[in-house]
Design an enzyme around this catalytic site. Structure first.
Site, PDB file in Angstrom:
ATOM      1  N   ASP A   1       0.871  -1.166   0.000  1.00 26.38           N
ATOM      2  CA  ASP A   1       0.000   0.000   0.000  1.00 26.38           C
ATOM      3  C   ASP A   1       0.918   1.228   0.000  1.00 26.38           C
ATOM      4  O   ASP A   1       2.139   1.103   0.123  1.00 26.38           O
ATOM      5  CB  ASP A   1      -0.942  -0.019   1.208  1.00 26.38           C
ATOM      6  CG  ASP A   1      -2.147   0.903   1.002  1.00 26.38           C
ATOM      7  OD1 ASP A   1      -2.072   1.793   0.133  1.00 26.38           O
ATOM      8  OD2 ASP A   1      -3.148   0.739   1.712  1.00 26.38           O
TER       9      ASP A   1
HETATM   10  C1  BGC Z   1      -4.906   3.405   0.292  1.00 24.84           C
HETATM   11  C2  BGC Z   1      -5.069   2.478  -0.897  1.00 24.84           C
HETATM   12  C3  BGC Z   1      -4.968   3.273  -2.172  1.00 24.84           C
HETATM   13  C4  BGC Z   1      -3.635   3.985  -2.191  1.00 24.84           C
HETATM   14  C5  BGC Z   1      -3.382   4.788  -3.452  1.00 24.84           C
HETATM   15  C6  BGC Z   1      -3.655   4.262   0.183  1.00 24.84           C
HETATM   16  O1  BGC Z   1      -3.651   5.264   1.143  1.00 24.84           O
HETATM   17  O2  BGC Z   1      -4.869   2.667   1.492  1.00 24.84           O
HETATM   18  O3  BGC Z   1      -6.322   1.838  -0.798  1.00 24.84           O
HETATM   19  O4  BGC Z   1      -5.125   2.447  -3.283  1.00 24.84           O
HETATM   20  O5  BGC Z   1      -3.558   4.875  -1.088  1.00 24.84           O
HETATM   21  O6  BGC Z   1      -4.172   5.916  -3.492  1.00 24.84           O
END
Ligand code: BGC
Length: 799
Positions: free
Chosen positions: A307
């Site tokens: 993530d």
């Molecule tokens: C989130 C993800 C997301 C990523 C990109 C993160 O903060 O947990 O779900 O895909 O950001 O935006």
């Protein structure tokens, strides 16, 4: 629509790529990304080949040669996302990290033109494509359809619909030049206050897994990839990076089950590791999770990415060895750490090669690799049509006393509650979508021909406007993570309600819970309506009932809220959710009966928060949280421990009524490999409608205790006209019926009589049958991994 769209694509790279070993004198794109503050290329020591011999990425078969030709710097750069924001070399800039190719997309990978490797673009999210709506020095707009969130889609219980939303999303991804969607989210809604529950489908792993697989297939059948997320046991925001202690059984049966179904049924291109740790090891460093379970047990073929984190407190070697293939959004520090680790012998390069191969295996499937070019011209009307249908089909009719709904199209309506002005269509943070427009509730009802009490409406508009202008309620300059709107108190409408009740046919109260934030969980208070909202309900109810007229509540919420204390004050309740840009139109469709509601709850609405088994513990302390309720999540808890919900899992009304008949199983009730369940559903009402039919099984306790019932299959009838019947058939196999035995590390089917319960909800069982399993079966033995490192107090029905 899709075909037409795809024809517009130009094949650019095809000729160059098809010729195999071609001259490549281009400078590596990753040089800038690896160190944007320096002009020096980190790819200094390209291997000793003449340009004509440099292997090129042309297809999956060319990958090994390409990896062989990579320098160590190129290898390190390949597994680290090409974050384009000026990097702080120590901490790495992550917030606001974006793709350089598509403004507002969440990230992209490194391009290595020398080897024919293009940068692929990754964009959120669970409600549609998240990109910036405008671009510098460009008059065009780049809007995307805001579709319903996964919890709304799940409420439809309609797999074809979910597939269709996937397809419509793919069409927009394709137009905008995006290769990989960072969705769907598919964590289990096990904890009511999890601030990201709306990004997920259900509290039930079967619903979650099947809906995810349908969505993934809808997107991927159109040549764009998906990323199922967040893997795994990511069920809160408070301890975002905390350690989650969960039993092996609860992991396998609840928290991993949906992922297992999705991997096996839809082959997603990618998976996103969660931020948290599971039983003592961060998901991104967790070899048990990423290799033993995901790859070995399930046969996952895609790549795993982190993530969006800077990774500074993660062990880069452990992550690479565990099977985290790509670090997103990526920073220079990570590249340097990888290079150092290989050079000092702490990281065996073979793991790097393996991970690059997993990434390139996907790169060769992408639209970018195939030379498709973004046209930036999505068919927004087509998207809106799907969004409206999905929103209406996901709405749930919770109450309809004396058939107060549907409303005739010419009735007059008074709208109460500030959320009728500030209606929430859903999506924040990474689930944000810049829609071309959003249809509010007054507009939607007016579009359907209903007469709105304009005087009251403008009173609300003024009230909201004036409060928002005050310091206390003004929109705070928020960022990606925090709430920007303090929730408003309701105005005192006791007097207005009396006038409105005299002059209009029906009162509609729009209710919402707190505005959620992206960065935090909801609080216990957010489950309850405020005093001013409760008073409004009372006032409107008294006024309309005094006139013999009805009051309808619309729940504009992203998750369950308390209803038991006030629901007798209204005649009808429609759970509209926060279903995307078409909210107002879709709500009008349901209120007027243009669409007969057929949604049912994918999550239990409890009576009270305090009675939930985790109420005292959630969200944990000292960065630790124990999943003590174990397998008893959602309705599994309510049904096994006899706790009455406000509205149970699977519940939802229709303007029609349905009879269930002929519930039976095949093979005279003897289980052998699988069993078929039959049921006939008849529309006994006087309007056409669809019914979501649920098949639960109550398994015998053996060595393993079993929940009172568990969903094992579901289906939805086609639209049945009054008096029409449909025969439904469901197949249950041994894996589906088995439970996880930790001692054996195996899915086992225990002997005994299994009750099959076919129903309209988890409590409204309409027909039963049974079958027997004569022999104990070890259905599947899996890797014995992910055991808790601490003693967890596990809930048991025998305690
Ligand atoms: C989130 C993800 C997301 C990523 C990109 C993160 O903060 O947990 O779900 O895909 O950001 O935006």
């Amino acid at each position: 629509m899709l075909k037409k769209m795809r024809k517009k694509k130009r094949k650019l790279l095809a000729i160059a790529l098809a010729s195999g070993l071609v001259f490549s004198g281009l400078h590596i794109d990753s040089a800038l990304a690896a160190n944007p503050n320096s002009n020096a290329s980190p790819i200094a020591e390209a291997k000793n080949e003449t340009p004509q011999q440099v292997p090129q990425l042309v297809d999956a078969a060319s990958i090994n040669a390409v990896i062989e030709a990579m320098t160590l710097q190129e290898k390190a750069a390949m597994v680290v996302g090409a974050n384009t924001v000026a990097l702080d070399p120590v901490n790495g800039e992550i917030i606001g990290a974006q793709s350089r190719k598509v403004p507002g997309a969440a990230g992209q990978t490194q391009a290595i033109p020398r080897l024919g490797i293009p940068a692929i673009v990754l964009a959120d999210g669970p409600m549609g494509v998240r990109i910036d709506p405008t671009r510098p020095d460009d008059d065009n707009t780049y809007h995307a359809t805001k579709f319903p969130s996964p919890n709304v889609l799940a409420s439809s219980w309609d797999t074809e619909l979910v597939n269709k939303v996937g397809l419509a999303t793919a069409a927009e991804l394709s137009e905008y030049g995006i290769d990989l969607l960072l969705a769907p989210g598919m964590n289990i809604q096990s904890y009511l206050l999890n601030g990201r529950n709306y990004e997920y489908f259900s509290e039930d792993p079967l619903v979650t897994g099947i809906m995810t697989a349908e969505f993934v297939n809808g997107v991927q059948d159109n040549g764009i990839g998906t990323t199922i997320k967040h893997f795994a046991a990511y069920n809160q925001r408070t301890l975002n990076n905390g350690n989650m202690n969960v039993s092996q059984r609860a992991l396998r049966e609840i928290y991993l089950k949906g992922f297992e179904i999705a991997v096996k049924e839809s082959d997603p291109w990618a998976i996103m590791d969660s931020y948290n740790a599971i039983n003592g090891t961060y998901a991104t460093e967790n070899k048990d999770l990423l290799t033993s379970v995901l790859r070995e047990d399930w046969g996952f073929n895609g790549f795993a990415m982190t993530d969006w984190e800077n990774g500074n407190n993660r062990d880069i070697v452990k992550q690479i060895e565990a099977g985290t293939d790509l670090f997103m959004p990526g920073n220079l520090n990570q590249i340097n750490r990888i290079i150092t680790a290989v050079n000092d012998g702490s990281l065996d390069e073979k793991y790097l090669d393996r991970n690059i191969k997993a990434i390139l295996n996907i790169v060769v499937k992408t639209p970018t690799f195939k030379g498709e070019v973004a046209t930036n011209n999505p068919d927004m009307e087509a998207g809106a049509k799907v969004a409206r249908q999905a929103a209406a089909d996901g709405m749930v009719l919770l109450k309809n006393e004396d058939s107060s709904l549907p409303l005739a199209n010419d009735v007059s309506v008074s709208l109460f509650g500030t959320p009728n002005i500030e209606t929430m269509t859903g999506g924040r943070g990474s689930a944000l979508v810049y829609a071309p427009y959003q249809i509010g509730i007054p507009e939607g009802l007016q579009n359907a021909g209903l007469k709105i009490n304009e005087e009251l409406l403008s009173k609300y508009e003024t009230y909201v406007e004036e409060l928002r202008a005050t310091e206390e309620y003004q929109q705070t300059p928020g960022n990606f993570f925090v709430s920007t709107f303090p929730t408003l108190p309701e105005m005192d409408i006791a007097e207005d309600a009396i006038v409105a009740a005299e002059n209009t046919d029906v009162g509609i109260i729009v209710l919402s819970s707190e505005f959620g934030t992206y960065g935090s969980d909801r609080s216990e208070e957010d489950f309850y309506l405020s005093e001013s909202k409760l008073k409004m309900i009372e006032d409107v109810s008294d006024a309309y009932r005094a006139q013999g007229k009805s009051v309808i509540a619309v729940l504009n919420v992203e998750g369950p809220l308390e209803t038991a204390s006030w629901e007798d004050k209204v005649d009808g309740i429609v759970l509209s959710w926060q279903p995307g840009q078409e909210l107002g139109n879709a709500l009008a469709d349901v209120l007027t009966g243009a669409v007969n509601p057929s949604g049912k709850l994918p999550q239990t609405f409890p009576v009270d928060y305090a009675e939930l088994p985790y109420a005292e513990r959630y969200p944990g302390v000292n960065d630790e949280f124990d999943y003590e309720e174990d397998i008893y999540v959602g309705y599994r808890y309510h049904s096994t421990f006899d706790l009455e919900p406000a509205y149970e899992f699977g519940y939802g009304l229709s303007y029609a009524t349905f009879d269930y008949d002929n519930v039976r199983v095949n093979r005279n009730g003897n289980f052998k490999d699988k069993i078929t369940v039959f049921a006939t559903v008849e529309n006994t009402g006087d309007v056409a409608g669809r019914e979501a039919v649920q098949v639960y099984v109550s398994a015998p306790d053996g060595k393993l205790e079993k929940p009172e019932l568990e969903l094992k299959a579901f289906g939805k009838t086609k639209e049945l006209r009054p008096g029409k019947k449909e025969n439904l058939k469901f197949e249950l196999d041994a894996k589906n019926l088995s439970s996880f035995d930790e001692e054996k590390s195996a899915w086992v089917l225990e002997k005994g009589t299994y009750e099959v319960l076919v129903g309209a909800s988890s409590e409204d069982i309409r027909g039963t049958a049974s079958f027997t399993v004569d022999e104990y079966v070890v259905v599947e033995t899996v890797n014995d991994v992910l055991a808790p490192q601490v003693e967890i107090e596990r809930l048991s029905k025998f305690n």
